[in-house]
Scaffold this motif. Sequence first.
Motif, PDB file in Angstrom:
ATOM      1  N   UNK A  81       0.827  -1.201   0.000  1.00 44.08           N
ATOM      2  CA  UNK A  81       0.000   0.000   0.000  1.00 44.08           C
ATOM      3  C   UNK A  81       0.860   1.248   0.000  1.00 44.08           C
ATOM      4  N   UNK A  82       1.828   1.288   0.882  1.00 41.72           N
ATOM      5  CA  UNK A  82       2.620   2.508   1.025  1.00 41.72           C
ATOM      6  C   UNK A  82       3.564   2.686  -0.158  1.00 41.72           C
ATOM      7  N   UNK A  83       4.092   1.577  -0.689  1.00 43.31           N
ATOM      8  CA  UNK A  83       5.098   1.681  -1.736  1.00 43.31           C
ATOM      9  C   UNK A  83       4.517   1.536  -3.129  1.00 43.31           C
ATOM     10  N   UNK A  84       3.213   1.597  -3.247  1.00 47.05           N
ATOM     11  CA  UNK A  84       2.555   1.541  -4.556  1.00 47.05           C
ATOM     12  C   UNK A  84       2.971   0.308  -5.339  1.00 47.05           C
ATOM     13  N   UNK A  85       2.905  -0.832  -4.707  1.00 48.41           N
ATOM     14  CA  UNK A  85       3.207  -2.069  -5.398  1.00 48.41           C
ATOM     15  C   UNK A  85       1.901  -2.735  -5.834  1.00 48.41           C
ATOM     16  N   UNK A  86       1.971  -3.475  -6.892  1.00 48.10           N
ATOM     17  CA  UNK A  86       0.799  -4.206  -7.364  1.00 48.10           C
ATOM     18  C   UNK A  86       0.316  -5.101  -6.226  1.00 48.10           C
ATOM     19  N   UNK A  87      -0.947  -5.152  -5.897  1.00 49.74           N
ATOM     20  CA  UNK A  87      -2.104  -4.572  -6.586  1.00 49.74           C
ATOM     21  C   UNK A  87      -2.563  -3.235  -5.987  1.00 49.74           C
ATOM     22  N   UNK A  88      -1.763  -2.619  -5.163  1.00 51.10           N
ATOM     23  CA  UNK A  88      -2.217  -1.366  -4.557  1.00 51.10           C
ATOM     24  C   UNK A  88      -1.472  -0.177  -5.157  1.00 51.10           C
ATOM     25  N   UNK A  89      -1.136  -0.266  -6.433  1.00 52.68           N
ATOM     26  CA  UNK A  89      -0.264   0.744  -7.025  1.00 52.68           C
ATOM     27  C   UNK A  89      -1.026   1.942  -7.575  1.00 52.68           C
ATOM     28  N   UNK A  90      -2.359   1.818  -7.710  1.00 52.70           N
ATOM     29  CA  UNK A  90      -3.065   2.760  -8.578  1.00 52.70           C
ATOM     30  C   UNK A  90      -3.014   4.196  -8.084  1.00 52.70           C
ATOM     31  N   UNK A  91      -2.796   4.397  -6.804  1.00 57.31           N
ATOM     32  CA  UNK A  91      -2.891   5.773  -6.308  1.00 57.31           C
ATOM     33  C   UNK A  91      -1.706   6.630  -6.725  1.00 57.31           C
TER      34      UNK A  91
END
Lengths: 256, 99, 624, 535
Positions: free
Chosen positions: C228-238
Amino acid sequence: MIAFWILAPLMVVCALGMVVSRKAVHSALMLAVVMVSLAILYAAQDAPFLFAVQIIVYTGAVLMLFLFVLMLVGVDASDSLVETLRGQRLLAIAVGLLFAIVLVAGLAQVTVGAVVGLDEANIDGNVPGVARLLFSNYVFAFEVTSALLITAAVGAMVLAHRERLSAKPTQRDMALQRMRDYADRGVHPGPLPGPGTFARHNSVDTPALLPDGTPSELSISRVMRARGTVRDVEADRAAIARVDDETNVLRGGGDR
Amino acid sequence: MSPTPFLVLSALLFSIGTLGVLVRRNAIVVFMCVELMLNASNLAFVTFARQHGNLDGQIAAFFVMVVAAAEVVVGLAIIMTIFRTRRSASVDDASLLKY
Amino acid sequence: MDSISSLLALIIAIPAASAAVLLVGGRWTDRWGHVLGTLAPIASFVIAVLAFLDLQAGGGEPLQQHLFTWIDVNSFQVDFDLLFDQLSALFVLLITGVGSLIHVYSIGYMAADPRRRRFFGYLNLFVAAMLTLVLADDYLAVFLGWEGVGLASYLLIGFWQYKDSAAVAAKKAFVVNRVGDVGMALAIMLMFASFGSTSFAGVAEGMESASAALATALGLLLLLGAAGKSAQVPLQSWLLDAMEGPTPVSALIHAATMVTAGVYLVTRSHFVYAETEVAQTAVVIVGLVTLLWGAVIGCAKDDIKKALAGSTMSQIGYMMLAAGIGPAGYAFAIFHLLTHGFFKANLFLGAGSVMHAMNDDVNMRRYGALRAALPITFITFACGYLAIIGFPGLAGFWSKDRIIEAAFNENVYIGVGALIGAGITAFYMTRLMIMTFLSEKRWQRDVHPHESPLVMTAPLVVLAAGSVVGGALLLNNWIVEWLEPVVGVEEHHEALLSPLLITLLVLAMVAAGIVVAFLIYRRDKISPEAPTRVSLLTRAARADLYGDAVNEAAFMRPGQQLTRSLVQVDNRGVDGAVNGLAALVGGTSGRVRRWQTGFVRTYALSMLAGSALLVLGLLAVRLA
Amino acid sequence: MIPLADRAFDAPHLNYGRLSPLLIVFGVALAGVLVEAFAPRRLRYAINTVLSLVGLLAALIAVVLVAGDAPSHHGGVSLGSLEAVGAIAVDGPALFLWGILLVFGLLSVLLFAERHLEGGLTAFAGQAAALPGTDAEREAASRGVEHTEVFPLMMFALGGMMLFPAANDLLTMFVALEVLSLPLYLLCGLARRRRLISQEAAMKYFLLGAFSSALFLYGIALVYGFAGSFQLAAIDTAISARAGATSMLLVGMGLMAVGLLFKVGAAPFHAWTPDVYQGAPTAVTAFMAACTKIAAFGALLRVFYVAFGAANWEWLPVMWVIAALTMAVGSVIAITQTDVKRMLAYSSIAHAGFVITGFVGVQSAAEVGDTQVTSLQAVLFYLVTYGFATIGAFAVVTLVRDAGGETTHLSRWAGLGKEAPVLAGVFAFFLLAFAGIPLTSGFTGKWMVFAAAWAGGAWPLVVVAVLMSAVAAFFYVRVIVLMFFSDPVGDGPTVAVPSILTTAAITVGATMTLVLGVVPQPVLDLARQAGQFIR
C-alpha cells in the motif's frame, strides 16, 4: 384455580380486543378489564398487597390518566386500522408469533420446579413481609423511586403547563378592547347571534337567519363548521317548502 | 397449583402487547400496549415469587407499578405535546427524521 | 555517545515543532514561514550527520534513546524509544538530506503560491512523521509514523484543493493506503497476540520459536502494508494520480522517501521473512510484477510526471525484488533506494523546473528542444537520466546491476524479468528525454521557456552530483558491510552467471532500449496534439510507424498493444477494483440506510425481530 | 403465627459515606427542583448552573475520597464493598465509571449552560408547552423565559446513570434504568429551535425506550424465575449450580441483553440512535452520547460478567455477531449521511461495536490472568477516550450556525476550514480520533480493546473491526476534505463565538483527546487499579 380459568380467556380476549379495537377509548376499557383481572390473579397467588395496589395504582391512577388524555385528544376519534407501512402488519404478526412461541417454550420448562409457596414468607401477613423486604434489601431502590416521581412531576409541568407571562385581562380591559375593535375595524361589539332559528330540536348546529333570510355565519361555532356538522339551512328550507307544498296539495285535493 | 398456566398467560399477554406496539398507530394505544407488557411481567413476577417462596417477586411488581406510573406521566406529557403541535396522535405522522 | 543519543529526539522534534508553528501560527508567519520550514530539516540533517559519525566511531553499536513509556499494561509495554542503527541512519540521512534540498527548491517553486507557508507546514509535518517511522524501534510506533506520513501525503496531494482532480487523487491515495494499513494493523495485532510485544527486539526474539504459519501470515500482512505505502501491485493505482500534488511533493514523498517505506518495512522485518519462504517469494513476485508493470506504464504516458511516477513504481519494484531475495539482497535494496532517492528526486525536480518554464504544462507532446532554453535543467536532468538507465559509472548502474545479479543468483526467470525491466527503463526514459529536451519545438503559444532561479537550480545540481557519484557507497563493499549488523550476513551463493556477463547483458539491454527509442522518435514527428484527442494521436502514431514497417512488425505493434492493454488494466481493472469497492460500500450504505424509515413502528419491529433472533441464537448455541 | 412485635425489624445500616457520590448528585437534583419552585425567575439560571457545577465537583471529590479508602475485596484482587444491604456495589469499576460520568457530566453542564449562542438564552425551549411558531412562544423568547428545569432533570439522569452500573441486583438496576431514561426522554423534546423534530425525537426515544425496558423487565422476570433472586451473585451461583442452564434462563438473558444493547445503541437495536441524536438539542445529544453509553456499558459488563459469567460460552457467539453487525451497520451507513449530527450518531453506533468487541474478547480467555489487559479495563479506558472526543465534537457542532440555528447539513460545512481554521482544525482532530489515527486517544483506545479481544481469542472479530475502522476512516476524512478542500456553498455558515463555557468544554475535550493519545498511562493505571467487579 377456577378463577384463573374463567379470567384467563377473558384477559386474552380483552388484550386482543385492545389491540384491534378502532377506538382508543375501547382499548382503554379493555385494558381496564385485563388489569382488574390481574388484580384478582394476584390475590389468588397470595399477594393481597399487590391486589390492592394494582387496583389503586393501575386501574385507579394510570388508567384514569390514559382516559384523561384520551378526552383531551378527542374521545370519539376512531383510528383507521388500514396498514400504511408495506409489510409491517404481516411481519409484525410473524415476528410476534415467533416471539410468543419462543417465550412460551422458554416458560414451559418451569413445570419441573417444585412450587415452594408463600405460606412461610407470608407468615406475618403479606404486607409486613413485603414491608420488611422493601425497607431492608430494596431500601435504596425504594428511595430512588422518589427521583422517578419527581422527574415525572417536573416533566409534566415542563411539557404541559404554560406559564402566564402577562397579567390576565380583566373584564374592563376586555370591554375596552371590544370598543376599540369596533372603532378601528367595525367589529360587532355585542354578543353574537344565537343559533337555532330552524331548530326542530334543541340544536346548536343550525344557524340563525338574518332578517333577509340568509343564514348567519356568526351564529355557529367555528369548530362545528370545521367538522362539517352544520345543518344546511337551504336544504331545510327546501324540505319545509316541499312539505308545505304537499300539505297544500293534499288540502287542495280535499277541497276538490 | 402449578404456575405454568399463569406463566403461559403472562407470555401471551406480553406477546399481545408487543404485537400491539407494532401494529397500532395511535401513540396512546401503543403506550397502552407497553403497559400491558409491564403488567404481563408483573404476573410473571408474582407467579415466580410463589414458586420460589420469597417475596422478592412481589416487591418487583410493586416497583414496576411505581415505575409505570412515572413513565405514564412522562409519556403522556410527551404525547400531548406532540399532539398539540401536530394535531395528530399517530406515530406514523412523526417521521421527519429518517435515513 | 550519550550526548548524541539524547539529541535523537530533536531530529523529529525540530520539524514537528516547525510544522506546529507554521500551521497554528496563522498569517503572521507568512513572511518568514518558508525560511523556518527550510531550516528545520537542515537542522535535523546536521544532527543526523553528527549521530552518523558517532555511530561509525562507536563501532556499530546502535544509538538508542528512551523517550517515554507509551502504554504499560501489566506485562505488555510499549516504549517510545528511538533507535538509530545502521539502517535507520541511512534513511534519516536520505530523508533529511534530500528533504532539505527539496525544501530549498520549494522556496522558489512555490514562490507565487499565496499558501506557501501552509505548504511548508505540511512538508515539515511529513518529514517529522517519516523520521518517526524510521527511528521508531517498535512496530506500534512505526505505525504512528506510518499513519502520519499517510495523512501528510494526503494533505499535500490535495494541496491544490481547487483542482477537483487533486481532491479525488488525495482521496484515492487515502483509501488505497487504508487497505495497506489494515494489513499493517493486523500484523501488529498478530504480533501482540503471539509474542506479547511489538518491539523489533521482542518480535525478533519471538520469531525464533514461532510456527511457519504464523511467520507466513505476518510476512504477508506486512507485505500488504508495504504494498500500500510503496505503490506495489495490486495497490499501485494511487501513485499515478498522486502526481496532482505540487512537484516538490512528488519528488519528496512519491519518489525519494515515503514510497520507500514499504522497502524499509520489509528490510526491517528481515527476521520475519527469514522464517517464511512463502512470504519471501510473495515479496519477490510482487516486486517483479510491479517492476515490469510500472515500466510499461512509463512508456505510455505523455504526462511527464506520470511517466516518472510509472518509473518510480518500477524502481521500487526492483527494491522489493531485492528485499524479497533475503540477506543477499537487503543491502542492495537499500543501496538502490538511496541512489534512487537521489536520481529520482533529481528527475522530478527537473521536471518541475521544466513545468515551471512551460507554464505548468505537463504534456511532453508540447515540449521539445528545451535543452537550449533550460541548460542547467537539461544537464542535471541528463545526469539523472543516465543514472536511472544504468549508464556505466553512474549511481544507478551500480545499484541496479547488483540487484539484477542477485536476481539471477536467485532464479533465472526473475533475473530475466529484471533484465527486461532494465531495457524498458532505458526505452521510456530515452523517450522522455527526446520528447522533452531533444526533437523539435512543439510549444504552445505564449510559452517562453526560461531557466529557473538559482534557488531551484542549486538543489538540482547537488542532486545531480549525487546521481553521478552515488555509486561510491559500494566502494569496498561498504554498504553491504555497513548494513550487516542489521540485516545479517549474505550467504555465499554459487553464481549462475558470472557478474561480468550479467553486466554486459544489462548494458546490451539498455543500449537496445535506447536505440529503439531513437529509432521511433528520431524523425521528430511527435504530435503536439492535446491528449484528450486520443484517436488522432493513435492515428498519428500509426502513420509514423507505417514509415518503418520493419520496426512495426518486429516489436512496435505488439509492444504498443501490450502497453495499451496494461494501461487499460491499470485504469479499468485495478482502479476499477478500488473504485468498485468504494462504490459497493457506498451503494450498500445507500440501500441499508433506507431501512431507517423514520417510522417508529418499523424500528420497534426491527427491535423485536432482533430480540427474537438473539434469543433463538442463544437457544441454538445451547442446543449446538 | 408469631406476633410482629416478636420479630423486630432491624433497620438496615446504610453507609452514607460510601454512597455519598450518588447521594450528592441526587441531592443536587432535589435542590435544583426546589430552586425552580421558590427562587425568582431571573436567579434560577445562575443558581442552578452554579449548583450543578459545584455539586458535581463535590461528588467527584467524594468519589476520590471513597476510592481512596476502598477496602480490598477477595484478598486484594479487587477492591470495594457492597453497600445498601447488598443493593449497590461500590467497587473499582463502579468508582471509575462514577468518576468519568461526573467528569463528562461537568462538561455537559457547561454545554447546557451556554447562553451566548441564542442571544442570551440557553438552547432549550423557552416555553415547552407553547406551540411552535405562536405568539406565546415568541413572547417567552422575548421575555427571556427559559426552562432551567433542564439542570435538575440532567442531575436526575446522571444519578440514574451512576446507579445503573453500580447496581448489584436486577431490581435496583431496573429502577436505575428508568431514573436515567425518563429525564432524557424529556430533555430530548426541549430544543429551542426545530421544535418539531425535537418533539419527534422525544416521542421516538420514549416509545422505543419504554418498549425496550419492558423487554428488559420481562428478561429480569425470567432470570428471577430461574434463579429465585435478583442478586447478581445469587444468579451466578444458580447458574453454576445447574450446569445445564434451562432455556428460560437463556430467554431471560436474551431479553435483558436487548434492553442493555438498546441503551448502548448496538445493532439491531440501534434504530433510535440517529433519529434521537439528530433531533435532540445538541447539548443533550452530547450528554447522551457520552454518559448514557458509559452507564449502559458499565451495566452490560456487570450483568454479563458477574451474573452470567458462568454461562459465557452460551452468550459469547451471539455477542460476536452483534459486535460485528454493530460495527458494520454504523460504519457503512455513516458513509452516505449528509447531516453532521446523524453521521456522529452512526459513528457512535460503530464505536459501540468496537466496545462490544473488547467486551467479547475477555471472557473466552476464562482466566484473564494478570499478564494481559483485561477487557473490562480496556473497555473502561475506551469509554474515557470516546467520551472526551464525543462531547468535544458535539460541542463544535453547536457553534456552526446560520440564521436558523445550528446548521448541521454537511454541505453547509464546506469551506469551514477557511471560515474558522481553528474550529475546523479541532473538529478534524476529533474526527481523526474517532478514526483511530495514532497520537489521538482514539488510537490508544482502539488498540486496548482490540488487544483485549485478540488476547481473548476473538481475532476474527478484530479483523472485522480493523476493516470497519478502515471503512469508517473514509467518512471521517470525507468531512475533513469537505471542511478544508471545498468551497463554501453560498455565504457559508457562520461560526458563533461561544462563552467561556463551551470553549472550556471543547478545550478539555481536545486536550484530553491529545493527552490520552500521547500519554495514556495515567488513565490506564487508573483503569487497572479499578480491578474487577466484586460480587
